[in-house]
Design a protein around this motif. Structure first.
Motif, PDB file in Angstrom:
ATOM      1  N   GLN A 152      40.614  12.024  56.877  1.00  0.00           N
ATOM      2  CA  GLN A 152      40.656  12.456  56.005  1.00  0.00           C
ATOM      3  C   GLN A 152      38.431  12.522  56.451  1.00  0.00           C
ATOM      4  O   GLN A 152      38.650  11.244  57.394  1.00  0.00           O
ATOM      5  N   VAL A 153      37.428  12.618  55.433  1.00  0.00           N
ATOM      6  CA  VAL A 153      36.097  12.716  56.049  1.00  0.00           C
ATOM      7  C   VAL A 153      35.992  12.003  55.093  1.00  0.00           C
ATOM      8  O   VAL A 153      35.701  12.249  54.024  1.00  0.00           O
ATOM      9  N   LEU A 154      34.785  11.637  55.965  1.00  0.00           N
ATOM     10  CA  LEU A 154      33.926  10.273  55.517  1.00  0.00           C
ATOM     11  C   LEU A 154      32.486  10.910  55.749  1.00  0.00           C
ATOM     12  O   LEU A 154      32.304  10.839  56.506  1.00  0.00           O
ATOM     13  N   LYS A 156      32.362  11.305  59.178  1.00  0.00           N
ATOM     14  CA  LYS A 156      33.058  10.207  60.055  1.00  0.00           C
ATOM     15  C   LYS A 156      34.920  10.947  59.668  1.00  0.00           C
ATOM     16  O   LYS A 156      34.854  11.652  58.404  1.00  0.00           O
ATOM     17  N   LEU A 157      35.385  10.738  60.671  1.00  0.00           N
ATOM     18  CA  LEU A 157      37.084  11.391  60.142  1.00  0.00           C
ATOM     19  C   LEU A 157      37.450   9.824  60.370  1.00  0.00           C
ATOM     20  O   LEU A 157      37.259   8.827  61.052  1.00  0.00           O
ATOM     21  N   ALA A 158      38.712   9.567  59.264  1.00  0.00           N
ATOM     22  CA  ALA A 158      39.659   8.697  59.308  1.00  0.00           C
ATOM     23  C   ALA A 158      40.841   8.407  59.175  1.00  0.00           C
ATOM     24  O   ALA A 158      41.219   9.988  58.294  1.00  0.00           O
ATOM     25  N   TRP A 159      42.005   7.818  59.316  1.00  0.00           N
ATOM     26  CA  TRP A 159      43.604   7.877  59.529  1.00  0.00           C
ATOM     27  C   TRP A 159      43.634   6.442  59.088  1.00  0.00           C
ATOM     28  O   TRP A 159      43.379   5.336  59.773  1.00  0.00           O
ATOM     29  N   ARG A 160      44.924   7.572  57.338  1.00  0.00           N
ATOM     30  CA  ARG A 160      44.967   4.953  57.425  1.00  0.00           C
ATOM     31  C   ARG A 160      46.181   4.567  58.085  1.00  0.00           C
ATOM     32  O   ARG A 160      46.079   3.515  58.799  1.00  0.00           O
TER      33      ARG A 160
END
Length: 169
Positions: free
Chosen positions: A127-129, A156-160
């Motif tokens: 996901q892009v933050l 930022k890129l994010a992964w749960r």
């Protein structure tokens, strides 16, 4: 000696001729107000440790290689897993790279050489933050007056639940 972008200098590096900032809407940040820098690739000296704000956002929003600036495609989308945990999310400002560009970067970049890590295939489910910045620190660091507004800095890129951290846990 002339420096070649994508070989000697990463595409997303800021050049001294670009090192000034304004607040403007940015299409790579959903047209939100964002820290903006002019485009003048090759103007002045490269500032390796200072990603260009707009090119960094473009890298993440369009999955462009931070070394050469071209789009990456699954199958040739790699990543340096650098980041940190933030409220159950793995978060990073690192955009993808092509495998050949990752190899070039590993040999050219002292930070990557010292870390000694290999690039990994880019994880799915990102996901892009929007990293919001503002206040006195932003005014000082970027030489702009934010005037209390929250503006986008980097994406930022994010992964749960990133698989690359779960293996062997």
């Amino acid at each position: 000696m002339s420096l070649i972008i994508g070989r000697d200098v990463p595409w997303n590096a800021t050049w001294s001729g670009e090192d000034r900032h304004e607040i403007r809407p940015c299409r790579f940040a959903g047209n939100r107000l964002a820290i903006w820098s002019p485009f003048a690739l090759g103007s002045g000296k490269p500032l390796f440790a200072k990603p260009h704000t707009v090119r960094q956002r473009k890298s993440i929003s369009e999955m462009r290689c931070t070394v050469c600036g071209e789009r990456t495609e699954f199958g040739n989308r790699w990543w340096w897993p650098r980041g940190s945990w933030r409220n159950d999310w793995w978060v990073s400002t690192e955009a993808p790279v092509h495998f050949a560009c990752a190899e070039l970067a590993r040999h050219a970049c002292p930070v990557l050489r010292k870390a000694g890590h290999d690039p990994i295939p880019f994880p799915e489910g990102e996901q892009v933050l929007f990293a919001l910045v503002g206040g006195e620190d932003t005014d000082r660091d970027f030489g702009v007056k934010v005037n209390g507004r929250k503006v986008v800095g980097h994406l930022k890129l994010a992964w749960r639940a990133p698989w690359f951290l779960q293996e062997g846990s």
